[in-house]
Design an enzyme around this catalytic site. Structure first.
Site, PDB file in Angstrom:
ATOM      1  N   SER A 118       0.810  -1.222   0.000  1.00  0.00           N
ATOM      2  CA  SER A 118       0.000   0.000   0.000  1.00  0.00           C
ATOM      3  C   SER A 118       0.841   1.269   0.000  1.00  0.00           C
ATOM      4  O   SER A 118       0.285   2.365   0.095  1.00  0.00           O
ATOM      5  CB  SER A 118      -0.952  -0.006   1.205  1.00  0.00           C
ATOM      6  OG  SER A 118      -0.216  -0.058   2.408  1.00  0.00           O
ATOM      7  N   GLY A 159      -6.650   5.759   5.533  1.00  0.00           N
ATOM      8  CA  GLY A 159      -8.012   5.274   5.313  1.00  0.00           C
ATOM      9  C   GLY A 159      -8.585   5.834   4.029  1.00  0.00           C
ATOM     10  O   GLY A 159      -7.844   6.343   3.182  1.00  0.00           O
ATOM     11  N   THR A 172      -1.666   4.006   4.477  1.00  0.00           N
ATOM     12  CA  THR A 172      -0.681   5.058   4.175  1.00  0.00           C
ATOM     13  C   THR A 172       0.285   5.177   5.327  1.00  0.00           C
ATOM     14  O   THR A 172      -0.121   4.994   6.478  1.00  0.00           O
ATOM     15  CB  THR A 172      -1.432   6.409   4.035  1.00  0.00           C
ATOM     16  OG1 THR A 172      -2.307   6.315   2.922  1.00  0.00           O
ATOM     17  CG2 THR A 172      -0.495   7.583   3.862  1.00  0.00           C
ATOM     18  N   ARG A 212      -7.262   8.465 -10.164  1.00  0.00           N
ATOM     19  CA  ARG A 212      -7.770   8.768  -8.807  1.00  0.00           C
ATOM     20  C   ARG A 212      -6.626   9.229  -7.902  1.00  0.00           C
ATOM     21  O   ARG A 212      -5.544   8.650  -7.876  1.00  0.00           O
ATOM     22  CB  ARG A 212      -8.429   7.520  -8.227  1.00  0.00           C
ATOM     23  CG  ARG A 212      -9.031   7.716  -6.824  1.00  0.00           C
ATOM     24  CD  ARG A 212      -8.097   7.309  -5.721  1.00  0.00           C
ATOM     25  NE  ARG A 212      -8.740   7.390  -4.405  1.00  0.00           N
ATOM     26  CZ  ARG A 212      -8.091   7.259  -3.257  1.00  0.00           C
ATOM     27  NH1 ARG A 212      -6.801   7.030  -3.247  1.00  0.00           N
ATOM     28  NH2 ARG A 212      -8.734   7.341  -2.112  1.00  0.00           N
ATOM     29  N   VAL A 213      -6.885  10.287  -7.163  1.00  0.00           N
ATOM     30  CA  VAL A 213      -5.922  10.791  -6.184  1.00  0.00           C
ATOM     31  C   VAL A 213      -6.615  10.805  -4.833  1.00  0.00           C
ATOM     32  O   VAL A 213      -7.780  11.202  -4.725  1.00  0.00           O
ATOM     33  CB  VAL A 213      -5.463  12.213  -6.586  1.00  0.00           C
ATOM     34  CG1 VAL A 213      -4.684  12.877  -5.456  1.00  0.00           C
ATOM     35  CG2 VAL A 213      -4.610  12.156  -7.859  1.00  0.00           C
TER      36      VAL A 213
HETATM   37  N1  ASP Z   1      -5.614   7.475   2.451  1.00  0.00           N
HETATM   38  C1  ASP Z   1      -5.148   6.643   1.373  1.00  0.00           C
HETATM   39  C2  ASP Z   1      -5.885   7.017   0.103  1.00  0.00           C
HETATM   40  O1  ASP Z   1      -7.062   7.264   0.149  1.00  0.00           O
HETATM   41  C3  ASP Z   1      -5.283   5.183   1.627  1.00  0.00           C
HETATM   42  C4  ASP Z   1      -5.094   4.716   3.040  1.00  0.00           C
HETATM   43  O2  ASP Z   1      -4.406   5.342   3.820  1.00  0.00           O
HETATM   44  O3  ASP Z   1      -5.686   3.703   3.435  1.00  0.00           O
HETATM   45  O4  ASP Z   1      -5.277   6.992  -0.938  1.00  0.00           O
END
Ligand code: ASP
Length: 346
Positions: A85, A253, A201, A229-230
Protein backbone atom coordinates in the site's frame (compact mmCIF):
# COMPACT_ATOMS: atom_id res chain seq x y z
CA UNK A 1 4.77 -14.40 16.58
CA UNK A 2 4.29 -11.82 13.85
CA UNK A 3 6.20 -8.57 14.10
CA UNK A 4 2.95 -6.77 14.54
CA UNK A 5 1.91 -8.94 17.50
CA UNK A 6 5.33 -8.59 19.09
CA UNK A 7 5.15 -4.81 18.91
CA UNK A 8 1.61 -4.77 20.24
CA UNK A 9 2.71 -6.97 23.11
CA UNK A 10 5.65 -4.68 23.79
CA UNK A 11 3.34 -1.71 23.96
CA UNK A 12 0.91 -3.47 26.29
CA UNK A 13 3.77 -4.54 28.56
CA UNK A 14 4.81 -0.91 28.69
CA UNK A 15 1.39 0.20 29.99
CA UNK A 16 2.93 2.41 32.65
CA UNK A 17 5.40 3.91 30.20
CA UNK A 18 5.32 7.61 29.42
CA UNK A 19 4.38 6.70 25.85
CA UNK A 20 0.99 5.38 26.91
CA UNK A 21 0.64 8.29 29.26
CA UNK A 22 0.81 10.70 26.31
CA UNK A 23 -1.42 8.46 24.27
CA UNK A 24 -4.15 8.61 26.89
CA UNK A 25 -3.70 12.24 27.76
CA UNK A 26 -6.98 14.07 27.57
CA UNK A 27 -6.10 17.38 29.13
CA UNK A 28 -7.76 20.29 27.37
CA UNK A 29 -4.92 22.77 27.31
CA UNK A 30 -4.47 25.44 24.72
CA UNK A 31 -1.91 23.82 22.46
CA UNK A 32 -1.03 27.07 20.71
CA UNK A 33 0.23 28.45 24.01
CA UNK A 34 2.12 25.33 24.96
CA UNK A 35 5.88 25.59 24.98
CA UNK A 36 7.55 23.53 22.30
CA UNK A 37 9.17 20.37 23.59
CA UNK A 38 12.89 19.89 23.23
CA UNK A 39 12.45 16.11 23.35
CA UNK A 40 12.80 14.62 19.92
CA UNK A 41 10.00 12.24 18.99
CA UNK A 42 8.58 10.66 15.85
CA UNK A 43 5.19 9.03 15.32
CA UNK A 44 3.88 7.09 12.33
CA UNK A 45 0.75 5.32 11.22
CA UNK A 46 0.43 1.54 11.30
CA UNK A 47 2.76 -1.30 12.18
CA UNK A 48 5.08 -0.49 9.29
CA UNK A 49 5.61 2.84 11.07
CA UNK A 50 7.91 1.06 13.53
CA UNK A 51 10.64 0.49 10.94
CA UNK A 52 10.05 3.94 9.44
CA UNK A 53 10.44 5.52 12.87
CA UNK A 54 13.76 3.79 13.37
CA UNK A 55 15.12 5.31 10.16
CA UNK A 56 13.83 8.70 11.27
CA UNK A 57 15.36 8.22 14.70
CA UNK A 58 18.79 7.62 13.17
CA UNK A 59 18.59 11.32 12.24
CA UNK A 60 16.61 12.74 15.18
CA UNK A 61 18.75 10.93 17.76
CA UNK A 62 21.81 12.75 16.49
CA UNK A 63 20.16 16.16 16.68
CA UNK A 64 19.15 16.17 13.00
CA UNK A 65 16.30 18.08 11.38
CA UNK A 66 12.72 16.80 11.62
CA UNK A 67 12.28 17.28 7.86
CA UNK A 68 15.20 14.98 7.05
CA UNK A 69 13.88 12.49 9.59
CA UNK A 70 10.38 12.18 8.14
CA UNK A 71 11.72 11.93 4.59
CA UNK A 72 14.16 9.15 5.60
CA UNK A 73 11.43 7.35 7.52
CA UNK A 74 8.88 7.49 4.70
CA UNK A 75 11.40 6.01 2.28
CA UNK A 76 11.48 2.76 4.28
CA UNK A 77 7.98 1.46 3.44
CA UNK A 78 8.34 3.00 -0.05
CA UNK A 79 11.10 0.46 -0.68
CA UNK A 80 9.51 -2.46 1.17
CA UNK A 81 8.29 -4.84 -1.52
CA UNK A 82 6.11 -6.68 1.00
CA UNK A 83 4.20 -3.51 1.68
CA UNK A 84 1.41 -3.40 -0.90
CA UNK A 85 0.00 0.00 0.00
CA UNK A 86 3.07 2.26 -0.15
CA UNK A 87 5.69 2.84 -2.86
CA UNK A 88 7.26 0.09 -4.95
CA UNK A 89 5.29 -3.14 -4.57
CA UNK A 90 2.07 -1.17 -4.05
CA UNK A 91 -1.07 -2.59 -5.62
CA UNK A 92 -1.92 -0.97 -8.96
CA UNK A 93 -5.04 0.79 -10.16
CA UNK A 94 -7.73 -1.20 -11.95
CA UNK A 95 -5.79 -0.92 -15.22
CA UNK A 96 -2.55 -2.23 -13.73
CA UNK A 97 -0.67 1.06 -13.20
CA UNK A 98 1.07 1.69 -9.88
CA UNK A 99 0.45 5.37 -9.15
CA UNK A 100 1.81 7.01 -6.01
CA UNK A 101 0.78 10.01 -3.89
CA UNK A 102 3.00 11.80 -1.35
CA UNK A 103 3.34 15.06 0.54
CA UNK A 104 5.75 16.69 2.95
CA UNK A 105 5.31 19.76 5.14
CA UNK A 106 7.48 21.86 7.41
CA UNK A 107 6.62 23.93 10.49
CA UNK A 108 6.65 27.25 8.61
CA UNK A 109 4.03 26.18 6.07
CA UNK A 110 6.49 25.15 3.35
CA UNK A 111 5.13 22.10 1.60
CA UNK A 112 5.38 19.99 -1.53
CA UNK A 113 3.48 17.08 -3.01
CA UNK A 114 3.16 14.75 -5.97
CA UNK A 115 0.03 12.91 -7.04
CA UNK A 116 -0.51 9.95 -9.36
CA UNK A 117 3.19 9.78 -10.12
CA UNK A 118 4.40 6.57 -11.81
CA UNK A 119 7.75 4.75 -12.11
CA UNK A 120 9.50 6.52 -9.21
CA UNK A 121 10.30 4.55 -6.06
CA UNK A 122 10.49 7.52 -3.68
CA UNK A 123 7.67 10.00 -4.27
CA UNK A 124 8.32 11.51 -0.84
CA UNK A 125 11.73 12.74 -2.02
CA UNK A 126 10.20 14.16 -5.19
CA UNK A 127 7.61 15.95 -3.02
CA UNK A 128 10.44 17.46 -1.00
CA UNK A 129 12.08 18.79 -4.15
CA UNK A 130 8.77 20.23 -5.36
CA UNK A 131 8.79 22.16 -2.08
CA UNK A 132 12.42 23.20 -2.26
CA UNK A 133 13.08 23.73 -5.96
CA UNK A 134 9.83 24.84 -7.57
CA UNK A 135 7.41 27.75 -7.02
CA UNK A 136 4.59 25.15 -6.74
CA UNK A 137 3.08 22.90 -4.11
CA UNK A 138 1.67 19.97 -6.13
CA UNK A 139 2.78 18.29 -9.37
CA UNK A 140 0.73 15.46 -10.84
CA UNK A 141 1.07 12.54 -13.25
CA UNK A 142 3.28 13.08 -16.29
CA UNK A 143 4.48 16.46 -15.08
CA UNK A 144 5.54 15.03 -11.73
CA UNK A 145 7.42 12.23 -13.50
CA UNK A 146 9.12 14.71 -15.83
CA UNK A 147 10.22 16.80 -12.86
CA UNK A 148 11.52 13.73 -11.02
CA UNK A 149 13.55 12.61 -14.04
CA UNK A 150 14.96 16.12 -14.44
CA UNK A 151 16.05 15.94 -10.82
CA UNK A 152 17.91 12.70 -11.42
CA UNK A 153 15.44 10.11 -10.10
CA UNK A 154 15.61 6.75 -11.83
CA UNK A 155 12.61 5.50 -13.83
CA UNK A 156 11.68 1.93 -12.92
CA UNK A 157 8.90 -0.62 -12.99
CA UNK A 158 7.05 -0.46 -9.64
CA UNK A 159 4.69 -3.37 -10.36
CA UNK A 160 6.21 -6.37 -8.59
CA UNK A 161 5.27 -9.95 -9.49
CA UNK A 162 3.31 -10.27 -6.21
CA UNK A 163 1.32 -7.13 -6.89
CA UNK A 164 0.68 -8.16 -10.48
CA UNK A 165 -0.54 -11.55 -9.30
CA UNK A 166 -2.90 -9.88 -6.84
CA UNK A 167 -4.19 -7.60 -9.60
CA UNK A 168 -4.95 -10.58 -11.88
CA UNK A 169 -6.73 -12.27 -8.97
CA UNK A 170 -8.77 -9.11 -8.36
CA UNK A 171 -9.71 -8.93 -12.05
CA UNK A 172 -11.71 -12.16 -11.63
CA UNK A 173 -14.36 -10.18 -9.77
CA UNK A 174 -13.22 -6.62 -10.52
CA UNK A 175 -15.20 -5.47 -7.49
CA UNK A 176 -13.91 -2.23 -5.94
CA UNK A 177 -14.23 -2.54 -2.17
CA UNK A 178 -11.74 -0.84 0.16
CA UNK A 179 -10.98 -3.20 3.04
CA UNK A 180 -11.57 -2.02 6.58
CA UNK A 181 -9.64 -4.37 8.78
CA UNK A 182 -5.89 -4.02 9.18
CA UNK A 183 -5.80 -7.27 11.20
CA UNK A 184 -5.87 -9.05 7.86
CA UNK A 185 -2.95 -7.17 6.35
CA UNK A 186 -1.91 -9.47 3.55
CA UNK A 187 1.85 -9.56 3.96
CA UNK A 188 2.90 -12.82 2.36
CA UNK A 189 -0.59 -13.49 1.18
CA UNK A 190 -1.10 -11.29 -1.84
CA UNK A 191 -4.02 -11.73 -4.11
CA UNK A 192 -6.58 -12.62 -1.50
CA UNK A 193 -9.47 -10.64 -2.94
CA UNK A 194 -12.04 -9.14 -0.62
CA UNK A 195 -10.53 -10.06 2.74
CA UNK A 196 -7.04 -8.74 2.08
CA UNK A 197 -6.00 -5.29 3.11
CA UNK A 198 -5.93 -3.17 -0.01
CA UNK A 199 -4.93 0.28 1.21
CA UNK A 200 -3.05 2.12 4.02
CA UNK A 201 -0.68 5.06 4.18
CA UNK A 202 2.38 5.93 6.15
CA UNK A 203 1.83 9.31 7.75
CA UNK A 204 4.71 10.58 9.92
CA UNK A 205 5.14 13.52 12.29
CA UNK A 206 8.44 14.37 13.94
CA UNK A 207 9.73 16.92 16.43
CA UNK A 208 13.48 17.34 16.58
CA UNK A 209 15.71 18.32 19.49
CA UNK A 210 15.33 22.00 18.51
CA UNK A 211 11.54 21.76 18.74
CA UNK A 212 11.02 21.88 14.95
CA UNK A 213 8.12 19.83 13.62
CA UNK A 214 7.72 18.32 10.14
CA UNK A 215 5.42 15.75 8.56
CA UNK A 216 5.36 13.35 5.61
CA UNK A 217 2.76 11.12 4.05
CA UNK A 218 3.12 8.56 1.23
CA UNK A 219 0.95 5.84 -0.30
CA UNK A 220 0.03 3.89 -3.41
CA UNK A 221 -3.56 4.76 -2.53
CA UNK A 222 -6.54 2.47 -2.87
CA UNK A 223 -5.80 -0.76 -4.71
CA UNK A 224 -7.80 -1.15 -7.93
CA UNK A 225 -8.79 2.54 -7.96
CA UNK A 226 -9.85 4.25 -11.19
CA UNK A 227 -7.00 5.53 -13.32
CA UNK A 228 -6.24 9.10 -12.28
CA UNK A 229 -7.77 8.77 -8.81
CA UNK A 230 -5.92 10.79 -6.18
CA UNK A 231 -6.50 10.33 -2.47
CA UNK A 232 -6.00 12.53 0.55
CA UNK A 233 -2.27 11.86 1.05
CA UNK A 234 -0.88 14.48 -1.39
CA UNK A 235 -3.55 17.06 -0.52
CA UNK A 236 -2.16 19.47 2.06
CA UNK A 237 -4.77 19.87 4.79
CA UNK A 238 -6.37 16.50 4.01
CA UNK A 239 -3.73 13.76 4.42
CA UNK A 240 -1.17 15.97 6.14
CA UNK A 241 -0.96 19.32 7.88
CA UNK A 242 1.73 20.89 10.07
CA UNK A 243 1.68 24.25 11.81
CA UNK A 244 4.74 24.94 13.95
CA UNK A 245 2.68 27.04 16.38
CA UNK A 246 0.30 24.20 17.14
CA UNK A 247 1.36 20.75 15.91
CA UNK A 248 0.67 18.36 13.07
CA UNK A 249 -1.79 15.72 11.91
CA UNK A 250 -1.90 13.01 9.29
CA UNK A 251 -4.46 10.48 8.13
CA UNK A 252 -4.97 7.05 6.69
CA UNK A 253 -8.01 5.27 5.31
CA UNK A 254 -10.54 6.15 2.66
CA UNK A 255 -9.10 9.38 1.33
CA UNK A 256 -12.35 10.62 -0.18
CA UNK A 257 -13.82 10.97 3.32
CA UNK A 258 -10.73 12.77 4.60
CA UNK A 259 -10.73 15.21 1.68
CA UNK A 260 -14.44 15.96 2.16
CA UNK A 261 -13.70 17.08 5.70
CA UNK A 262 -10.26 18.71 5.23
CA UNK A 263 -9.30 16.19 7.90
CA UNK A 264 -5.73 16.95 8.95
CA UNK A 265 -6.27 20.70 8.82
CA UNK A 266 -9.36 20.21 10.98
CA UNK A 267 -7.36 18.22 13.57
CA UNK A 268 -4.69 20.94 13.77
CA UNK A 269 -7.28 23.71 14.06
CA UNK A 270 -9.04 21.81 16.84
CA UNK A 271 -5.71 21.54 18.68
CA UNK A 272 -5.26 25.29 18.16
CA UNK A 273 -8.59 25.78 19.91
CA UNK A 274 -7.39 23.80 22.90
CA UNK A 275 -8.19 20.16 22.18
CA UNK A 276 -5.61 17.52 23.02
CA UNK A 277 -4.34 15.50 20.03
CA UNK A 278 -6.59 12.61 21.06
CA UNK A 279 -9.67 14.82 21.38
CA UNK A 280 -8.95 16.55 18.08
CA UNK A 281 -8.55 13.25 16.20
CA UNK A 282 -11.72 11.90 17.78
CA UNK A 283 -13.74 14.98 16.80
CA UNK A 284 -12.46 14.82 13.21
CA UNK A 285 -13.42 11.13 12.99
CA UNK A 286 -16.86 11.92 14.42
CA UNK A 287 -17.43 14.60 11.74
CA UNK A 288 -17.03 11.87 9.12
CA UNK A 289 -19.15 9.35 11.00
CA UNK A 290 -21.96 11.78 11.82
CA UNK A 291 -22.26 13.00 8.24
CA UNK A 292 -22.41 9.49 6.78
CA UNK A 293 -23.45 7.16 9.55
CA UNK A 294 -24.36 4.10 7.45
CA UNK A 295 -21.47 4.41 5.00
CA UNK A 296 -18.98 4.91 7.82
CA UNK A 297 -19.72 1.42 9.17
CA UNK A 298 -17.91 -0.14 6.26
CA UNK A 299 -14.90 2.13 5.89
CA UNK A 300 -11.75 2.90 7.83
CA UNK A 301 -10.33 6.36 8.49
CA UNK A 302 -7.73 7.07 11.15
CA UNK A 303 -6.06 10.28 12.28
CA UNK A 304 -2.75 10.63 14.13
CA UNK A 305 -1.67 13.93 15.70
CA UNK A 306 1.14 15.38 17.78
CA UNK A 307 1.13 18.85 19.31
CA UNK A 308 4.19 21.05 19.72
CA UNK A 309 4.54 19.90 23.33
CA UNK A 310 5.06 16.37 22.03
CA UNK A 311 1.70 14.95 23.17
CA UNK A 312 0.40 12.28 20.82
CA UNK A 313 -3.14 11.15 20.05
CA UNK A 314 -5.04 9.11 17.49
CA UNK A 315 -8.55 7.97 16.71
CA UNK A 316 -10.13 5.80 14.01
CA UNK A 317 -13.52 4.73 12.77
CA UNK A 318 -12.74 1.02 12.97
CA UNK A 319 -10.88 -1.11 15.45
CA UNK A 320 -7.44 -2.18 14.18
CA UNK A 321 -5.69 1.14 13.53
CA UNK A 322 -2.34 1.44 15.30
CA UNK A 323 0.48 3.95 15.44
CA UNK A 324 4.17 3.72 16.21
CA UNK A 325 5.99 6.04 18.60
CA UNK A 326 9.74 6.42 18.93
CA UNK A 327 11.87 8.64 21.14
CA UNK A 328 14.97 8.38 23.31
CA UNK A 329 13.16 6.14 25.81
CA UNK A 330 11.35 3.75 23.51
CA UNK A 331 12.23 2.84 19.96
CA UNK A 332 9.60 0.37 18.81
CA UNK A 333 6.31 1.04 20.57
CA UNK A 334 3.19 0.22 18.60
CA UNK A 335 0.01 1.54 20.17
CA UNK A 336 -3.53 0.46 19.29
CA UNK A 337 -5.76 3.44 18.54
CA UNK A 338 -9.16 3.89 20.09
CA UNK A 339 -12.02 3.76 17.61
CA UNK A 340 -15.73 4.40 17.14
CA UNK A 341 -16.48 0.74 16.47
CA UNK A 342 -14.72 -1.80 18.61
CA UNK A 343 -15.17 -4.73 16.29
CA UNK A 344 -14.45 -4.59 12.61
CA UNK A 345 -17.20 -5.36 10.14
CA UNK A 346 -15.06 -7.24 7.65
N1 ASP B 1 -5.61 7.48 2.45
C1 ASP B 1 -5.15 6.64 1.37
C2 ASP B 1 -5.88 7.02 0.10
O1 ASP B 1 -7.06 7.26 0.15
C3 ASP B 1 -5.28 5.18 1.63
C4 ASP B 1 -5.09 4.72 3.04
O2 ASP B 1 -4.41 5.34 3.82
O3 ASP B 1 -5.69 3.70 3.43
O4 ASP B 1 -5.28 6.99 -0.94
Amino acid sequence: MTDRRRFLKASVLGMSSPILAWAGKLTATTSARMPATSTARVVSTWDFGVAANQAAWAILGKGGHALDAVEAGARVPESDLKNHSVGKGGYPDRDGHVTLDASIMDADGSCGAVAAIEHIEHPISVARLVMERTPHVLLVGEGALQFALEQGFKQQNLLTPDAEKAWHEWQKTAHYQPSINSEVRDYGNPGRPGGANNHDTIGMLAIDAHGRMSGACTTSGMAWKMRGRVGDSPIIGAGLYVDGEVGGATSTGVGEEVIRNAGSFLVVELMRQGRSPHEACKEAVMRIVNKRREASKTIQVGFLAMNRAGEVGAYAIQHGFSYAVCDAKKQDALIPSQSVYTTSYS
